[in-house]
Design a protein around this motif. Structure first.
Motif, PDB file in Angstrom:
ATOM      1  N   PHE A 295       0.936  -1.114  -0.118  1.00  0.00           N
ATOM      2  CA  PHE A 295       0.217  -0.066   0.133  1.00  0.00           C
ATOM      3  C   PHE A 295       1.021   1.315   0.113  1.00  0.00           C
ATOM      4  O   PHE A 295       0.738   1.972  -0.781  1.00  0.00           O
ATOM      5  CB  PHE A 295      -0.865  -0.139   1.126  1.00  0.00           C
ATOM      6  CG  PHE A 295      -1.448   1.424   1.420  1.00  0.00           C
ATOM      7  CD1 PHE A 295      -2.394   1.867   0.615  1.00  0.00           C
ATOM      8  CD2 PHE A 295      -1.177   2.016   2.475  1.00  0.00           C
ATOM      9  CE1 PHE A 295      -3.055   3.087   0.938  1.00  0.00           C
ATOM     10  CE2 PHE A 295      -1.560   3.317   2.767  1.00  0.00           C
ATOM     11  CZ  PHE A 295      -2.770   3.577   2.191  1.00  0.00           C
ATOM     12  N   VAL A 296       1.884   1.326   0.820  1.00  0.00           N
ATOM     13  CA  VAL A 296       2.795   2.486   0.918  1.00  0.00           C
ATOM     14  C   VAL A 296       3.500   2.743  -0.158  1.00  0.00           C
ATOM     15  O   VAL A 296       3.439   3.881  -0.750  1.00  0.00           O
ATOM     16  CB  VAL A 296       3.675   2.279   2.519  1.00  0.00           C
ATOM     17  CG1 VAL A 296       4.527   3.629   2.369  1.00  0.00           C
ATOM     18  CG2 VAL A 296       2.723   2.437   3.605  1.00  0.00           C
ATOM     19  N   GLY A 297       4.218   1.554  -0.828  1.00  0.00           N
ATOM     20  CA  GLY A 297       4.763   1.513  -1.966  1.00  0.00           C
ATOM     21  C   GLY A 297       4.115   2.141  -2.900  1.00  0.00           C
ATOM     22  O   GLY A 297       4.571   2.917  -3.803  1.00  0.00           O
ATOM     23  N   GLY A 298       2.989   1.677  -3.294  1.00  0.00           N
ATOM     24  CA  GLY A 298       1.938   2.371  -4.394  1.00  0.00           C
ATOM     25  C   GLY A 298       1.909   3.743  -4.099  1.00  0.00           C
ATOM     26  O   GLY A 298       1.541   4.437  -5.310  1.00  0.00           O
ATOM     27  N   VAL A 299       1.388   4.089  -2.939  1.00  0.00           N
ATOM     28  CA  VAL A 299       0.947   5.715  -2.658  1.00  0.00           C
ATOM     29  C   VAL A 299       2.320   6.371  -2.719  1.00  0.00           C
ATOM     30  O   VAL A 299       2.171   7.767  -3.723  1.00  0.00           O
ATOM     31  CB  VAL A 299       0.566   5.712  -1.248  1.00  0.00           C
ATOM     32  CG1 VAL A 299       0.378   7.172  -0.744  1.00  0.00           C
ATOM     33  CG2 VAL A 299      -0.654   5.000  -0.969  1.00  0.00           C
ATOM     34  N   PHE A 300       3.296   6.043  -2.378  1.00  0.00           N
ATOM     35  CA  PHE A 300       4.586   6.965  -2.714  1.00  0.00           C
ATOM     36  C   PHE A 300       5.323   6.641  -3.652  1.00  0.00           C
ATOM     37  O   PHE A 300       6.709   6.991  -3.973  1.00  0.00           O
ATOM     38  CB  PHE A 300       5.485   6.950  -1.178  1.00  0.00           C
ATOM     39  CG  PHE A 300       4.991   7.600  -0.060  1.00  0.00           C
ATOM     40  CD1 PHE A 300       5.214   8.928   0.179  1.00  0.00           C
ATOM     41  CD2 PHE A 300       3.968   6.598   0.816  1.00  0.00           C
ATOM     42  CE1 PHE A 300       4.481   9.500   1.125  1.00  0.00           C
ATOM     43  CE2 PHE A 300       3.081   7.434   1.941  1.00  0.00           C
ATOM     44  CZ  PHE A 300       3.762   8.932   2.027  1.00  0.00           C
ATOM     45  N   ALA A 301       4.891   5.885  -4.745  1.00  0.00           N
ATOM     46  CA  ALA A 301       5.739   5.449  -5.996  1.00  0.00           C
ATOM     47  C   ALA A 301       6.321   6.562  -6.477  1.00  0.00           C
ATOM     48  O   ALA A 301       5.618   7.550  -6.783  1.00  0.00           O
ATOM     49  CB  ALA A 301       4.936   4.761  -6.799  1.00  0.00           C
ATOM     50  N   ASP A 302       7.523   6.670  -7.083  1.00  0.00           N
ATOM     51  CA  ASP A 302       8.209   7.582  -7.958  1.00  0.00           C
ATOM     52  C   ASP A 302       8.315   9.129  -7.271  1.00  0.00           C
ATOM     53  O   ASP A 302       8.485  10.226  -7.924  1.00  0.00           O
ATOM     54  CB  ASP A 302       7.499   7.966  -9.213  1.00  0.00           C
ATOM     55  CG  ASP A 302       7.766   6.502 -10.114  1.00  0.00           C
ATOM     56  OD1 ASP A 302       8.544   5.639  -9.833  1.00  0.00           O
ATOM     57  OD2 ASP A 302       6.508   5.964 -10.715  1.00  0.00           O
TER      58      ASP A 302
ATOM     59  N   ASP B 177      10.591  14.935   2.750  1.00  0.00           N
ATOM     60  CA  ASP B 177       9.307  14.740   3.870  1.00  0.00           C
ATOM     61  C   ASP B 177       8.554  13.649   3.536  1.00  0.00           C
ATOM     62  O   ASP B 177       7.954  12.857   4.372  1.00  0.00           O
ATOM     63  CB  ASP B 177       8.633  16.146   4.043  1.00  0.00           C
ATOM     64  CG  ASP B 177       9.294  17.419   4.265  1.00  0.00           C
ATOM     65  OD1 ASP B 177      10.091  17.244   5.458  1.00  0.00           O
ATOM     66  OD2 ASP B 177       9.510  18.226   3.558  1.00  0.00           O
ATOM     67  N   ALA B 178       8.025  13.356   2.296  1.00  0.00           N
ATOM     68  CA  ALA B 178       7.460  12.248   1.776  1.00  0.00           C
ATOM     69  C   ALA B 178       7.717  11.009   2.200  1.00  0.00           C
ATOM     70  O   ALA B 178       7.345  10.025   2.659  1.00  0.00           O
ATOM     71  CB  ALA B 178       7.273  12.344   0.506  1.00  0.00           C
ATOM     72  N   THR B 179       9.258  10.765   2.036  1.00  0.00           N
ATOM     73  CA  THR B 179      10.019   9.495   2.585  1.00  0.00           C
ATOM     74  C   THR B 179       9.881   9.641   4.052  1.00  0.00           C
ATOM     75  O   THR B 179       9.489   8.325   4.443  1.00  0.00           O
ATOM     76  CB  THR B 179      11.605   9.724   2.280  1.00  0.00           C
ATOM     77  OG1 THR B 179      11.697   9.963   0.993  1.00  0.00           O
ATOM     78  CG2 THR B 179      12.332   8.557   2.666  1.00  0.00           C
ATOM     79  N   LEU B 180       9.994  10.419   4.830  1.00  0.00           N
ATOM     80  CA  LEU B 180       9.529  10.428   6.437  1.00  0.00           C
ATOM     81  C   LEU B 180       8.226   9.776   6.646  1.00  0.00           C
ATOM     82  O   LEU B 180       7.964   8.938   7.402  1.00  0.00           O
ATOM     83  CB  LEU B 180      10.043  11.811   6.845  1.00  0.00           C
ATOM     84  CG  LEU B 180       9.645  11.890   8.540  1.00  0.00           C
ATOM     85  CD1 LEU B 180      10.606  10.861   9.198  1.00  0.00           C
ATOM     86  CD2 LEU B 180       9.966  13.272   8.989  1.00  0.00           C
ATOM     87  N   VAL B 181       7.258  10.562   5.935  1.00  0.00           N
ATOM     88  CA  VAL B 181       5.831   9.996   6.247  1.00  0.00           C
ATOM     89  C   VAL B 181       5.740   8.462   5.921  1.00  0.00           C
ATOM     90  O   VAL B 181       4.966   7.620   6.443  1.00  0.00           O
ATOM     91  CB  VAL B 181       4.925  11.010   5.390  1.00  0.00           C
ATOM     92  CG1 VAL B 181       3.313  10.652   5.537  1.00  0.00           C
ATOM     93  CG2 VAL B 181       5.014  12.420   5.864  1.00  0.00           C
ATOM     94  N   ALA B 182       6.388   8.184   4.580  1.00  0.00           N
ATOM     95  CA  ALA B 182       6.190   6.930   4.204  1.00  0.00           C
ATOM     96  C   ALA B 182       6.669   5.739   5.287  1.00  0.00           C
ATOM     97  O   ALA B 182       6.092   4.859   5.240  1.00  0.00           O
ATOM     98  CB  ALA B 182       6.759   6.547   2.813  1.00  0.00           C
TER      99      ALA B 182
END
Length: 302
Positions: A139-146, A151-156
């Motif tokens: 799920f997280v991989g799909g949401v944050f893909a590419d 900050d996004a990496t931290l939230v992921a």
């Protein structure tokens, strides 16, 4: 006893040991209790060593070891200590699974569940820790893909931070939380919403702004909610100015309004609440109502 001294037939061994004759025959056929010879009539005969072997085999079987493992012990091809350690680990895993299933049954016994919920709970209870983590990782991989953003990496990473295993004795609330979380991350509309939030943050740094804005919203907007101040009232403007700078240009206000429409999503907040439940942490204070208040105040006064 047979016509040979100190030799026993299967029937005599059964009476002596209390085991069933067919069990002794099966163990003999498996090679763990070989006969010492045969009678003149062709019947298998067993000696005193076979009696001792039967006692050991029965004990090891009651402890859960398979016949192959027992054969290796008897032939001294594997130390009993090593096999016992392996079996302890297997039993620990089985005990954890049973505790989770017990918790699932407790949930089912205390509420009216639909057929779909029962099937889902049963399926989730059988998942290994690796499989549970894979559901969240996908799920997280799909949401944050590419998305390449610090900050996004931290939230992921925060969104991936679930316990590697359910507690040994999960509460019914934790079982409920895991079921609800699994349903939530499987919801395509929820995936799209979170993905849109992530992409909007990457485009204009509103994700970073949102991390800074949250404490202000929880302090001032939540406080206004608690006091019953309507977002359209004159008093709300004073609160609004403490959260959003007065000098913010109209185009930035418009952009912020669009972003708030995304973040004021109850399902996103529920995701974080469920993670806390699974970690055994107290639920964080609700923020969505405060963000919704801020959104309404912005529309009314800016």
């Amino acid at each position: 006893m047979s016509d040979a001294t100190d030799l026993y037939t299967i029937g005599q061994l059964a009476r002596r040991t209390g085991l069933r004759a067919r069990t002794i025959r099966f163990w003999s056929d498996s090679g763990v209790v070989p006969p010492a010879g045969r009678s003149s009539g062709g019947y298998r005969l067993y000696d005193a060593e076979a009696v001792a072997r039967l006692d050991l085999v029965r004990t090891l079987r009651e402890l859960g070891l398979g016949l192959d493992a027992i054969q290796r012990i008897l032939e001294e091809r594997a130390p009993l200590r090593e096999l016992a350690e392996t079996h302890v680990k297997a039993l620990d895993a089985e005990i954890r699974a049973l505790r989770i299933r017990r918790a699932v049954l407790h949930v089912l016994a205390t509420r009216d569940s639909t057929t779909e919920e029962i099937i889902l709970m049963h399926a989730l209870a059988r998942l290994s820790a690796r499989e549970r983590r894979q559901i969240i990782d996908e799920f997280v991989g799909g949401v944050f893909a590419d998305v390449v953003d610090e900050d996004a990496t931290l939230v992921a990473e925060w969104m991936r931070d679930i316990p590697s295993e359910l507690p040994e004795e999960p509460t019914s609330e934790q079982v409920d939380a895991w079921v609800e979380l699994a349903e939530l991350v499987a919801d395509e509309s929820f995936k799209r919403t979170v993905r849109q939030m992530v992409l909007s943050g990457e485009q204009d740094s509103r994700l970073e702004f949102g991390l800074d804005l949250r404490p202000l919203v929880l302090e001032h907007a939540a406080g206004a909610l608690g006091k019953g101040i309507p977002p359209e009232s004159p008093g709300a403007r004073v609160v609004l100015d403490r959260i959003v700078p007065v000098e913010l240009p109209p185009e930035e206000i418009s952009s912020l309004t669009d972003w708030l429409e995304l973040v004021a999503e109850p399902r996103v907040e529920r995701y974080w609440q469920l993670l806390n439940l699974l970690r055994g942490l107290p639920p964080a204070p609700e923020a969505v109502p405060a963000f919704q208040w801020l959104l309404a105040a912005l529309r009314a006064h800016r």
